[in-house]
Design a protein around this motif. Structure first.
Motif, PDB file in Angstrom:
ATOM      1  N   ASN A 138     -20.148  64.301 102.878  1.00 21.44           N
ATOM      2  CA  ASN A 138     -20.172  65.435 103.806  1.00 21.44           C
ATOM      3  C   ASN A 138     -19.247  65.178 104.990  1.00 21.44           C
ATOM      4  O   ASN A 138     -18.884  64.044 105.291  1.00 21.44           O
ATOM      5  N   LEU A 139     -18.907  66.271 105.647  1.00 24.61           N
ATOM      6  CA  LEU A 139     -18.040  66.244 106.817  1.00 24.61           C
ATOM      7  C   LEU A 139     -18.523  67.331 107.762  1.00 24.61           C
ATOM      8  O   LEU A 139     -18.695  68.482 107.339  1.00 24.61           O
ATOM      9  N   ASN A 140     -18.796  66.983 109.011  1.00 22.86           N
ATOM     10  CA  ASN A 140     -19.245  68.005 109.951  1.00 22.86           C
ATOM     11  C   ASN A 140     -18.762  67.697 111.361  1.00 22.86           C
ATOM     12  O   ASN A 140     -18.268  66.609 111.638  1.00 22.86           O
ATOM     13  N   PHE A 141     -18.901  68.696 112.226  1.00 23.22           N
ATOM     14  CA  PHE A 141     -18.363  68.618 113.583  1.00 23.22           C
ATOM     15  C   PHE A 141     -19.436  68.949 114.600  1.00 23.22           C
ATOM     16  O   PHE A 141     -20.355  69.717 114.327  1.00 23.22           O
ATOM     17  N   GLY A 142     -19.282  68.384 115.783  1.00 21.80           N
ATOM     18  CA  GLY A 142     -20.233  68.658 116.849  1.00 21.80           C
ATOM     19  C   GLY A 142     -19.696  68.218 118.190  1.00 21.80           C
ATOM     20  O   GLY A 142     -18.513  67.893 118.332  1.00 21.80           O
ATOM     21  N   ASN A 197     -26.931  73.721 119.276  1.00 23.47           N
ATOM     22  CA  ASN A 197     -26.577  73.887 117.874  1.00 23.47           C
ATOM     23  C   ASN A 197     -25.486  72.882 117.574  1.00 23.47           C
ATOM     24  O   ASN A 197     -24.313  73.218 117.472  1.00 23.47           O
ATOM     25  N   ASN A 198     -25.886  71.597 117.470  1.00 26.51           N
ATOM     26  CA  ASN A 198     -24.894  70.536 117.339  1.00 26.51           C
ATOM     27  C   ASN A 198     -24.592  70.253 115.877  1.00 26.51           C
ATOM     28  O   ASN A 198     -25.456  70.329 115.020  1.00 26.51           O
ATOM     29  N   PHE A 199     -23.347  69.854 115.611  1.00 21.34           N
ATOM     30  CA  PHE A 199     -22.851  69.651 114.258  1.00 21.34           C
ATOM     31  C   PHE A 199     -23.199  70.843 113.371  1.00 21.34           C
ATOM     32  O   PHE A 199     -23.857  70.713 112.345  1.00 21.34           O
ATOM     33  N   PRO A 200     -22.754  72.053 113.777  1.00 26.17           N
ATOM     34  CA  PRO A 200     -23.158  73.256 113.071  1.00 26.17           C
ATOM     35  C   PRO A 200     -22.291  73.629 111.891  1.00 26.17           C
ATOM     36  O   PRO A 200     -22.609  74.560 111.178  1.00 26.17           O
ATOM     37  N   ARG A 201     -21.150  72.939 111.711  1.00 28.85           N
ATOM     38  CA  ARG A 201     -20.222  73.380 110.695  1.00 28.85           C
ATOM     39  C   ARG A 201     -20.018  72.309 109.636  1.00 28.85           C
ATOM     40  O   ARG A 201     -19.047  71.560 109.643  1.00 28.85           O
ATOM     41  N   LEU A 250     -18.741  57.579 109.207  1.00 24.76           N
ATOM     42  CA  LEU A 250     -17.652  57.603 110.178  1.00 24.76           C
ATOM     43  C   LEU A 250     -18.017  58.521 111.336  1.00 24.76           C
ATOM     44  O   LEU A 250     -18.658  59.554 111.147  1.00 24.76           O
ATOM     45  N   LYS A 251     -17.582  58.159 112.530  1.00 22.88           N
ATOM     46  CA  LYS A 251     -17.784  59.004 113.717  1.00 22.88           C
ATOM     47  C   LYS A 251     -16.624  58.776 114.670  1.00 22.88           C
ATOM     48  O   LYS A 251     -16.261  57.635 114.962  1.00 22.88           O
ATOM     49  N   SER A 252     -16.042  59.887 115.181  1.00 22.52           N
ATOM     50  CA  SER A 252     -14.911  59.727 116.086  1.00 22.52           C
ATOM     51  C   SER A 252     -14.591  61.044 116.781  1.00 22.52           C
ATOM     52  O   SER A 252     -14.917  62.127 116.293  1.00 22.52           O
ATOM     53  N   THR A 253     -13.932  60.929 117.928  1.00 21.68           N
ATOM     54  CA  THR A 253     -13.372  62.096 118.596  1.00 21.68           C
ATOM     55  C   THR A 253     -11.865  62.193 118.332  1.00 21.68           C
ATOM     56  O   THR A 253     -11.211  63.106 118.818  1.00 21.68           O
ATOM     57  N   ASP A 254     -11.351  61.257 117.565  1.00 20.75           N
ATOM     58  CA  ASP A 254      -9.940  61.260 117.172  1.00 20.75           C
ATOM     59  C   ASP A 254      -9.838  61.912 115.796  1.00 20.75           C
ATOM     60  O   ASP A 254      -9.980  61.253 114.761  1.00 20.75           O
ATOM     61  N   GLU A 274     -16.187  66.109 118.267  1.00 21.61           N
ATOM     62  CA  GLU A 274     -16.531  64.918 117.489  1.00 21.61           C
ATOM     63  C   GLU A 274     -16.684  65.289 116.015  1.00 21.61           C
ATOM     64  O   GLU A 274     -17.233  66.333 115.672  1.00 21.61           O
ATOM     65  N   VAL A 275     -16.187  64.422 115.158  1.00 20.38           N
ATOM     66  CA  VAL A 275     -16.308  64.611 113.715  1.00 20.38           C
ATOM     67  C   VAL A 275     -17.119  63.464 113.133  1.00 20.38           C
ATOM     68  O   VAL A 275     -17.005  62.318 113.576  1.00 20.38           O
ATOM     69  N   ARG A 276     -17.945  63.795 112.155  1.00 23.10           N
ATOM     70  CA  ARG A 276     -18.720  62.786 111.439  1.00 23.10           C
ATOM     71  C   ARG A 276     -18.545  62.998 109.941  1.00 23.10           C
ATOM     72  O   ARG A 276     -18.486  64.133 109.470  1.00 23.10           O
ATOM     73  N   ALA A 277     -18.483  61.914 109.214  1.00 20.92           N
ATOM     74  CA  ALA A 277     -18.304  62.006 107.772  1.00 20.92           C
ATOM     75  C   ALA A 277     -19.064  60.878 107.095  1.00 20.92           C
ATOM     76  O   ALA A 277     -19.330  59.832 107.694  1.00 20.92           O
ATOM     77  N   SER A 278     -19.418  61.109 105.847  1.00 21.11           N
ATOM     78  CA  SER A 278     -20.094  60.091 105.044  1.00 21.11           C
ATOM     79  C   SER A 278     -19.412  60.017 103.682  1.00 21.11           C
ATOM     80  O   SER A 278     -19.132  61.047 103.059  1.00 21.11           O
ATOM     81  N   LEU A 279     -19.106  58.798 103.249  1.00 21.84           N
ATOM     82  CA  LEU A 279     -18.496  58.575 101.945  1.00 21.84           C
ATOM     83  C   LEU A 279     -19.320  57.539 101.181  1.00 21.84           C
ATOM     84  O   LEU A 279     -20.008  56.716 101.795  1.00 21.84           O
TER      85      LEU A 279
END
Length: 237
Positions: A141-145, A194-198, A118-122, A50-55
């Motif tokens: 920001n942009l991160n993954f989990g 350790n979710n959304f660690p990157r 934004l949140k998606s697995t795509d 899953e990816v999450r981003a904020s703009l």
């Protein structure tokens, strides 16, 4: 995918989720003697899905109405663009407005900021949407989990593994202390991850961007999901 198993003779610390199971024999209450407290832990590394981003859009104006119009117009345009990507969940985020002062502490204008999340697995769709939005917005920001569905399924498996590890360690300690058997006084199952660690950050401003921004290839990495079973047993000698 690798699963690690460890045992520790310490009490558990705080965790993201606490599930407590109290177990004791109905015919006998714990005496408080010959009790041993210990902890077992199992963990597994899993690919982030899953990816999450904020703009955001930041603007200034001499009056509140003009500022609100600018921000609302930008966010509404961004939401309209996001509708082209149905596999991406989009929501309006934090918004703030504050005054600007001159050297005499007189209000000379206003500054405001509005965010979308934004949140998606795509990953492919999200990357392209971010590229489209960065023509007018700035990425914060942009991160993954690991998605909740995937994480919950793995935690259920690890809870079973941790429980079995606790029972096995209880048997080992029973033999080590030359006891005939044991009873469980308390057991606590604790999940942690350790979710959304990157996190990845991009400070490109729309004014600095080219007319068309290429989408970015994502490398999501892994997260580690763990479950600990800590509690107390009473030895029967």
């Amino acid at each position: 995918m690798r699963t690690a198993l460890t045992t520790k003779t310490i009490m558990a610390t705080g965790s993201a989720l606490l599930l407590t199971a109290m177990m004791s024999h109905a015919h006998a209450e714990p005496t408080g003697y010959d009790q041993i407290s210990f902890q077992t832990e199992v963990k597994e590394e899993i690919a982030n899905d899953e990816v999450r981003a904020s703009l955001y859009k930041k603007a200034q104006a001499t009056d509140i109405k003009t500022l609100a119009t600018t921000l609302n117009t930008s966010i509404n345009r961004a939401l309209a663009i996001a509708k082209r990507y149905p596999t991406v969940t989009v929501s309006t985020g934090q918004q703030s407005t504050y005054p600007r002062y001159d050297k005499n502490d007189k209000i000379i204008g206003w500054t405001g900021q509005a965010n979308i999340d934004l949140k998606s697995t795509d990953f492919t769709a999200t990357s392209q949407l971010i590229a489209d939005l960065q023509e007018t917005l700035v990425m914060n920001n942009l991160n993954f989990g690991v998605s909740e569905i995937k994480k919950d399924a793995l935690e259920q498996k690890l809870m079973t593994d941790a429980s079995r590890a606790f029972q096995q360690q209880a048997k080992n300690l029973t033999r080590a202390w030359d006891a005939q058997s044991y009873r469980v006084v308390t057991v606590n199952l604790n999940t942690g991850n350790n979710n959304f660690p990157r996190p990845m950050y991009n400070s490109m401003r729309a004014a600095d961007a080219e007319s068309s921004i290429p989408s970015q290839n994502f490398e999501s990495g892994n997260s580690t999901i763990s479950v600990t079973a800590n509690g107390t047993i009473e030895l029967n000698k």
